[in-house]
Write a protein that holds these residues in place. Structure first.
Motif, PDB file in Angstrom:
ATOM      1  N   MET A  95       2.071  15.176  -4.297  1.00 32.49           N
ATOM      2  CA  MET A  95       1.199  15.997  -3.477  1.00 32.49           C
ATOM      3  C   MET A  95       1.947  16.783  -2.402  1.00 32.49           C
ATOM      4  N   PHE A  96       3.036  16.244  -1.889  1.00 33.75           N
ATOM      5  CA  PHE A  96       3.710  16.860  -0.750  1.00 33.75           C
ATOM      6  C   PHE A  96       5.017  17.562  -1.109  1.00 33.75           C
ATOM      7  N   SER A  97       5.573  17.304  -2.298  1.00 31.82           N
ATOM      8  CA  SER A  97       6.906  17.814  -2.607  1.00 31.82           C
ATOM      9  C   SER A  97       6.846  18.786  -3.772  1.00 31.82           C
ATOM     10  N   SER A  98       8.044  19.206  -4.189  1.00 27.48           N
ATOM     11  CA  SER A  98       8.193  20.155  -5.289  1.00 27.48           C
ATOM     12  C   SER A  98       8.334  19.464  -6.634  1.00 27.48           C
ATOM     13  N   THR A 126       0.829  -1.212   0.000  1.00 21.15           N
ATOM     14  CA  THR A 126       0.000   0.000   0.000  1.00 21.15           C
ATOM     15  C   THR A 126       0.857   1.253   0.000  1.00 21.15           C
ATOM     16  N   VAL A 127       1.904   1.259   0.832  1.00 22.83           N
ATOM     17  CA  VAL A 127       2.795   2.424   0.893  1.00 22.83           C
ATOM     18  C   VAL A 127       3.516   2.624  -0.434  1.00 22.83           C
ATOM     19  N   VAL A 128       3.973   1.511  -1.045  1.00 29.26           N
ATOM     20  CA  VAL A 128       4.688   1.624  -2.316  1.00 29.26           C
ATOM     21  C   VAL A 128       3.759   2.119  -3.418  1.00 29.26           C
ATOM     22  N   SER A 129       2.522   1.663  -3.442  1.00 26.28           N
ATOM     23  CA  SER A 129       1.581   2.118  -4.468  1.00 26.28           C
ATOM     24  C   SER A 129       1.191   3.578  -4.296  1.00 26.28           C
ATOM     25  N   LEU A 130       1.185   4.076  -3.068  1.00 26.02           N
ATOM     26  CA  LEU A 130       0.836   5.477  -2.828  1.00 26.02           C
ATOM     27  C   LEU A 130       2.038   6.406  -2.886  1.00 26.02           C
ATOM     28  N   ALA A 131       3.246   5.866  -3.038  1.00 21.46           N
ATOM     29  CA  ALA A 131       4.448   6.708  -3.038  1.00 21.46           C
ATOM     30  C   ALA A 131       4.440   7.752  -4.161  1.00 21.46           C
TER      31      ALA A 131
END
Length: 317
Positions: free
Chosen positions: A133-136, A122-127
Motif C-alpha cells: 500500500m505504501f511502497s513501489s 500484529t505488525v508482522v501480519s500487516l507488513a
C-alpha cells in the motif's frame, strides 16, 4: 457307566467387556470430580505464593539485628540494607489473574510480555499489506511478472526470484523516503525525544509526499468523490484512507502501460513466426514453440532485464 467330566464354566466375553467399560467410566468420573474440586478451591498454593512474593517486594525485610551484626562480621554473607529515602522499590502489582503481574518501576508501568507479543504479531501480519500500500512494490512485481509471461516462460524465473527482486528494487526506490522516516520519526522516538503520536505524524509526512508524487489525478478524484466528504483544501489534508487506494490503483495503471510496451516486440516475433509456418504448410506445429528461442535470443542480445529494471527505476524518478 462312568459319567463324562464337565468342562469348566467360561465367562462370556460380552460380560468381561461390559465390566471393563464400567470400570473406565468410573475412573473418568473420579478424575473429573477431582479436577472440579481443585478448580473450586479458593486457597490455591499459587495465590499464596504470589502474595508472599508481593509482600517480599513491597516490604523489604531489614533482618534480625543479631543476624545483621553477624553478617557484618562475616564477609561471605550478604547483608540486607533498607532502601534510602530517595530510592524507589519495584512494586509487583496484581492484574486480577494469579499468574499475571505488571511491574511498576520509578512510576512507569511496563507493558506485559503478552501485550508486547500481540503488538509484534500484529505488525508482522500487516507488513505485506503495508508494503504493497505504501511502497513501489506493486508496480515492480507486476512488470517483472508480465515480462516473463511475454517471453513465453511463465515459471522462469521462479516466483521466489521475481518477488525477491521486486522487494529489493522497492527498497532501493524507497530509500530516500525510508531515510526521512528514520531521521524524523524512528530515531527521535528511540531517543525519547518525541511521543508515539508525534512519531506517527512525522512518519506519515515523507510517505504522503511519495504517494502524492506518484498518484494519478484521475484516481485521486475518483476516491475523493466516492468518499462523500468535503473537498480538501490542500494535498496535506487528504486522509490516508483516500490516498492509499488511489495510489495503488494508479500503480496498477502505470504497470499495465509498461507491460503493454514490453509485449509489443514479442508479439511481432510471434506474428512473424506464425506467418512463416503458415506459408510452409506446417499447421500442426505451435508457433510459440518455434518463436521461444528467437524471443530469448532477442531478449539476451538487447539486455532485456537491464532495460526493464532501468525503465522501472526511471518511472519513479
Amino acid at each position: 457307566m462312568p459319567q463324562p467330566s464337565q468342562s469348566p464354566t467360561k465367562v462370556p466375553r460380552a460380560l468381561v467387556r461390559s465390566a471393563i467399560i464400567q470400570l473406565g467410566v468410573v475412573l473418568m468420573l473420579g478424575a473429573v470430580l477431582a479436577v472440579l474440586v481443585m478448580m473450586m478451591d479458593p486457597g490455591t498454593p499459587a495465590q499464596a505464593q504470589n502474595v508472599d512474593v508481593g509482600a517480599q517486594l513491597t516490604q523489604p525485610d531489614i533482618g534480625d539485628p543479631l543476624n545483621a551484626g553477624q553478617n557484618q562480621l562475616d564477609p561471605g554473607v550478604p547483608s540486607v540494607q533498607s532502601p534510602t529515602a530517595g530510592e524507589q522499590v519495584p512494586v509487583l502489582e496484581s492484574t486480577g489473574n494469579a499468574n499475571q503481574f505488571s511491574l511498576n518501576v520509578d512510576g512507569i508501568n511496563r507493558p506485559s510480555q503478552a501485550v508486547t507479543i500481540l503488538v509484534t504479531l500484529t505488525v508482522v501480519s500487516l507488513a505485506p499489506s503495508l508494503l504493497m500500500m505504501f511502497s513501489s512494490f506493486t508496480r515492480i512485481v507486476i512488470v517483472l511478472s508480465a515480462t516473463r509471461n511475454a517471453i513465453g516462460m511463465p515459471s522462469v524465473p521462479p516466483s521466489q526470484v521475481v518477488v525477491g527482486l521486486a522487494l529489493f528494487l522497492a527498497l532501493f526506490t524507497m530509500t530516500p523516503t525510508l531515510t526521512q522516516v528514520n531521521e524524523t520519526a524512528i530515531q527521535p522516538y528511540l531517543n525519547a525525544e518525541i511521543t508515539v503520536e508525534q512519531a506517527i505524524s512525522n512518519a506519515q509526512a515523507p510517505i504522503r509526499t511519495f504517494m502524492m508524487h506518484e498518484v494519478g489525478d484521475d484516481e485521486l478524484e475518483l476516491f475523493i468523490g466516492a468518499s462523500g466528504d468535503t473537498r480538501p483544501a490542500s494535498p496535506q489534508e487528504i486522509p490516508l484512507t483516500t490516498l492509499m487506494p488511489a495510489f495503488v490503483l494508479s500503480e496498477i495503471k502505470t504497470a499495465f502501460i509498461m507491460v503493454f510496451v514490453i509485449n509489443i516486440p514479442f508479439l511481432l516475433i510471434d506474428l512473424i513466426v506464425a506467418a512463416v509456418l503458415m506459408s510452409m504448410g506446417m499447421m500442426m506445429l505451435p508457433p510459440v514453440t518455434v518463436s521461444l528461442p528467437f524471443k530469448l535470443l532477442l531478449f539476451v542480445m538487447v539486455d532485456g532485464w537491464g532495460l526493464v529494471v532501468q525503465s522501472i527505476l526511471r518511472s519513479f524518478a
